[in-house]
Design an enzyme around this catalytic site. Structure first.
Site, short mmCIF file in Angstrom:
data_model
loop_
_atom_site.label_atom_id
_atom_site.label_comp_id
_atom_site.label_asym_id
_atom_site.label_seq_id
_atom_site.Cartn_x
_atom_site.Cartn_y
_atom_site.Cartn_z
N LYS A 43 0.79 -1.22 0.21
CA LYS A 43 0.26 0.17 -0.02
C LYS A 43 0.92 1.27 0.06
O LYS A 43 0.66 2.27 -0.80
CB LYS A 43 -0.70 -0.10 1.24
CG LYS A 43 -1.81 1.24 1.40
CD LYS A 43 -2.85 1.23 2.32
CE LYS A 43 -3.55 2.65 2.62
NZ LYS A 43 -4.64 2.12 3.70
N GLU A 59 10.72 -4.83 4.41
CA GLU A 59 10.87 -6.24 3.98
C GLU A 59 10.41 -6.21 2.44
O GLU A 59 11.01 -7.00 1.85
CB GLU A 59 9.69 -7.09 4.76
CG GLU A 59 9.97 -7.36 6.36
CD GLU A 59 9.27 -6.00 7.11
OE1 GLU A 59 9.07 -4.90 6.34
OE2 GLU A 59 9.40 -6.20 8.36
N HIS A 84 -3.35 -33.11 17.25
CA HIS A 84 -2.10 -33.97 17.62
C HIS A 84 -0.94 -33.13 18.03
O HIS A 84 -0.03 -33.75 18.22
CB HIS A 84 -1.90 -35.14 16.57
CG HIS A 84 -3.10 -35.70 16.33
ND1 HIS A 84 -3.30 -37.08 16.87
CD2 HIS A 84 -3.94 -35.99 15.18
CE1 HIS A 84 -4.30 -37.47 16.17
NE2 HIS A 84 -4.77 -36.95 15.38
N GLU A 116 -4.27 -7.01 14.75
CA GLU A 116 -3.54 -5.72 14.45
C GLU A 116 -4.81 -4.83 14.47
O GLU A 116 -4.47 -3.43 14.76
CB GLU A 116 -3.04 -5.92 13.13
CG GLU A 116 -2.04 -4.86 12.77
CD GLU A 116 -1.39 -4.80 11.58
OE1 GLU A 116 -2.02 -4.59 10.36
OE2 GLU A 116 -0.10 -4.81 11.59
N GLY A 135 -4.87 -1.95 4.94
CA GLY A 135 -3.97 -3.30 4.53
C GLY A 135 -4.85 -4.40 4.91
O GLY A 135 -4.76 -5.34 4.02
N ARG A 136 -5.08 -4.87 6.02
CA ARG A 136 -5.86 -6.24 6.52
C ARG A 136 -7.07 -6.33 6.04
O ARG A 136 -7.74 -7.24 6.21
CB ARG A 136 -5.65 -6.18 7.98
CG ARG A 136 -6.17 -5.37 8.69
CD ARG A 136 -5.47 -5.37 10.12
NE ARG A 136 -6.01 -4.04 10.92
CZ ARG A 136 -5.33 -3.03 11.12
NH1 ARG A 136 -4.21 -2.88 10.19
NH2 ARG A 136 -5.55 -2.05 11.67
N LYS A 187 9.74 -0.67 14.08
CA LYS A 187 10.22 -0.29 12.85
C LYS A 187 11.39 0.99 12.96
O LYS A 187 12.46 0.87 12.17
CB LYS A 187 9.17 0.19 11.95
CG LYS A 187 8.17 -0.86 11.44
CD LYS A 187 7.30 -0.05 10.54
CE LYS A 187 6.04 -1.16 10.12
NZ LYS A 187 5.11 -0.18 9.24
#
Ligand code: F6P
Length: 532
Positions: free
Chosen positions: A207, A213, A387, A356, A270-271, A496
């Site tokens: 965005k 990253e 399991h 978030e 974003g999410r 950050k």
């Protein structure tokens, strides 16, 4: 700003009622009411939400509905749909619902119509998907595109990554779609290892187009492609790099051709962005028709959320049940168990969506909420998780509510699996709720562990859209009740900033401007790094 929700009579009545119910076992709730399943389940748009295994009674549900009214959730929903500035701290609307709309117009408070821009973006996606999927788009050497790598992180990764895995049964048979998010070079390197630069398309999804990253991975991918292309570097860049962003200027500076930039508005969080061009790698995998079916499923849930009364409103009931568990029963976790290998990424996707968005303790005016907000969300694909960590759910002594998600039919044709999978899903919810007595204390399961079960006929683009929109609205409705802004994420900024400050000291033996522990760790790393 409204009164704090914890000060309302509705909240206090709930606290008293929770106290009155304390110690009542789910066995008792069921024994008291033969109609419990009918009373505490709801089917809407083909999605069944069974919350009868939650520790609620009719009075709890009545009081929770009062709480939703006291918080004016309906007013908040209307403000969000109207495009008002519900993201106060960033001064923006949050209009992911418009992205999946089939309406002719969507009038914003400015009088502008949002739909022409949304339709243009969908048409651009369709043209590109058709070109790639038909083999018409070719790489620098004339090879058709056979692999797509999405480079993005957080909301620019998890939505399309999760949905691409979810809809694998609908995917193009010979187009591989891969996702790279981690700053660790191992992520990109392992994906590149299996790909041919002549037939690989990169999509840089960000965005802001400023995320460390993503830009680090994008630069390494560009180096890899251009080194292979040699003299054809310009053609490689022009044909084999696309960008999905709200910051077209930075994408152009990176070298992405103007015609390969898929822009979206800053009112897409974003999410909440899967429905925007951020869904491009998914649309490439499954085709634009399937992508639009997913939008249609979400739109059906949007309509339901906007129109259904509180008592029959599925996402709102999910929100109220979650809030009851957190604020009145003291739960701090939520375990997500999709009994579907295709939905294996769903817990991580919901983790970002919920944590978030609602992992906050202050309201937009800075006042404390004075109540716990988002739970710790985690989970994994049943039956694997049975399991792994289910032992703790059965006998660990923690209160950990679960969401079970399953489909009546499998999305895969292999016979003999699905019935067993379903039986295990139902059995786990039953075991958690009712437990079992035993003379041997080591074998006894106390039960009384609450869960909801969400059932759908089959995992398709449309039912995926329904399910995801239900969770989005759940998270937003909870935020509206707690009085927090689900659309910002200021908490992630500090880390950050500190990473940027530490980088020179990690890169070279520069003096470390940090606490003694961090400085000691940096020094240890330097002693053990051969290249520094
Ligand atoms: O660091 C958190 C975050 O800002 C998320 O909210 C977002 O989804 C992610 O980073 C990626 O951001 P972008 O799409 O701008 O690269």
């Amino acid at each position: 700003m409204n009164a704090r929700i914890v000060d309302t009579p509705a909240w206090q009545a709930l606290a008293r009622h929770a106290e009155a119910l304390r110690g009542k076992h789910l066995r008792r709730f069921f024994a008291d009411d033969a109609q419990r399943f009918a009373r505490f389940s709801l089917e809407s748009e083909g999605l069944l939400f069974d919350y009868s295994k939650q520790r609620v009674d009719a009075e709890a549900m009545r009081l929770l509905a009062d709480l939703a009214r006291a918080a004016d959730v309906r007013g908040w929903i209307e403000r969000m749909f109207a495009g008002e500035t519900v993201n106060e701290s960033e001064g923006r609307a949050a209009l992911h619902v418009a992205l999946r709309s089939s309406a002719a117009r969507w009038t914003l408070p400015s009088g502008e119509d949002a739909m022409p821009g949304i339709r243009t973006a969908r048409e651009q996606m369709r043209r590109f998907c058709d070109a790639v999927r038909s083999g018409a788009l070719r790489g620098y050497s004339g090879e058709p595109i056979r692999a797509v790598v999405n480079i993005g992180i957080g909301g620019s990764d998890l939505g399309p990554r999760m949905a691409t895995a979810a809809l694998a049964a609908f995917a193009h048979p010979s187009l591989r779609v891969r996702y790279v998010s981690n700053l660790d070079a191992a992520d990109l390197a392992r994906v590149l290892e299996e790909l041919d630069p002549r037939s690989t398309l990169f999509i840089v999804t960000s965005k802001t187009f400023s995320t460390l990253e993503t830009l680090t991975n994008a630069k390494s991918a560009r180096d890899w492609l251009l080194a292979a292309a040699g003299d054809a570097a310009d053609a490689a860049m022009e044909r084999q790099f696309a960008a999905v962003t709200a910051n077209a200027g930075e994408a152009l500076r990176f070298g992405v051709a103007a015609g390969r930039i898929f822009a979206f508005a800053d009112w897409v969080g974003g999410r909440f962005s899967l429905w925007s061009p951020v869904g491009l790698p998914l649309a490439l995998a499954v085709g634009m028709d399937a992508f639009e079916h997913m939008l249609a499923g979400a739109e059906r849930m949007d309509r339901h959320f906007r129109e259904a009364p509180v008592e029959r409103n599925l996402p709102l009931l999910m929100a109220l049940i979650g809030l009851w568990n957190i604020n009145f029963l003291g739960a701090t976790n939520l375990s997500i168990s999709p009994y579907s290998q295709s939905l294996r990424w769903l817990p991580e996707y919901l983790q970002q969506l919920d944590m978030e968005s609602n992992g906050k303790s202050r309201r937009p005016d800075g006042a404390p909420v004075d109540a716990h907000t988002a739970p710790v969300v985690w989970g994994g694909a049943g039956s694997n998780t049975q399991h792994a960590y289910f032992q703790l759910l059965h006998q660990g002594g923690w209160l950990i509510p679960s969401d079970f998600i399953a489909f009546a039919e499998s999305d895969q044709p292999l016979p003999g699996h699905h019935e067993k999978l379903l039986a295990n899903c139902l059995a786990q919810a039953e075991a958690l709720a009712f437990g079992s007595d035993s003379d041997d204390p080591l074998r006894a399961c106390p039960g009384n562990q609450p869960s909801s079960t969400l059932l759908l006929p089959r995992l398709t683009p449309e039912t995926l859209g329904l399910l995801l929109a239900a969770y989005e609205h759940k998270v937003c409705a909870q935020a509206a009740i707690w009085g927090i802004n689900p659309f910002d994420q200021w908490g992630v900024e500090l880390g950050k900033k500190l990473a940027a400050r530490l980088l020179p000291a990690v890169e070279a033996a520069a003096p470390v401007d940090a606490d003694a522990s961090t400085a000691g760790l940096v020094a240890w790393l330097h002693r053990h790094r051969r290249s520094v």
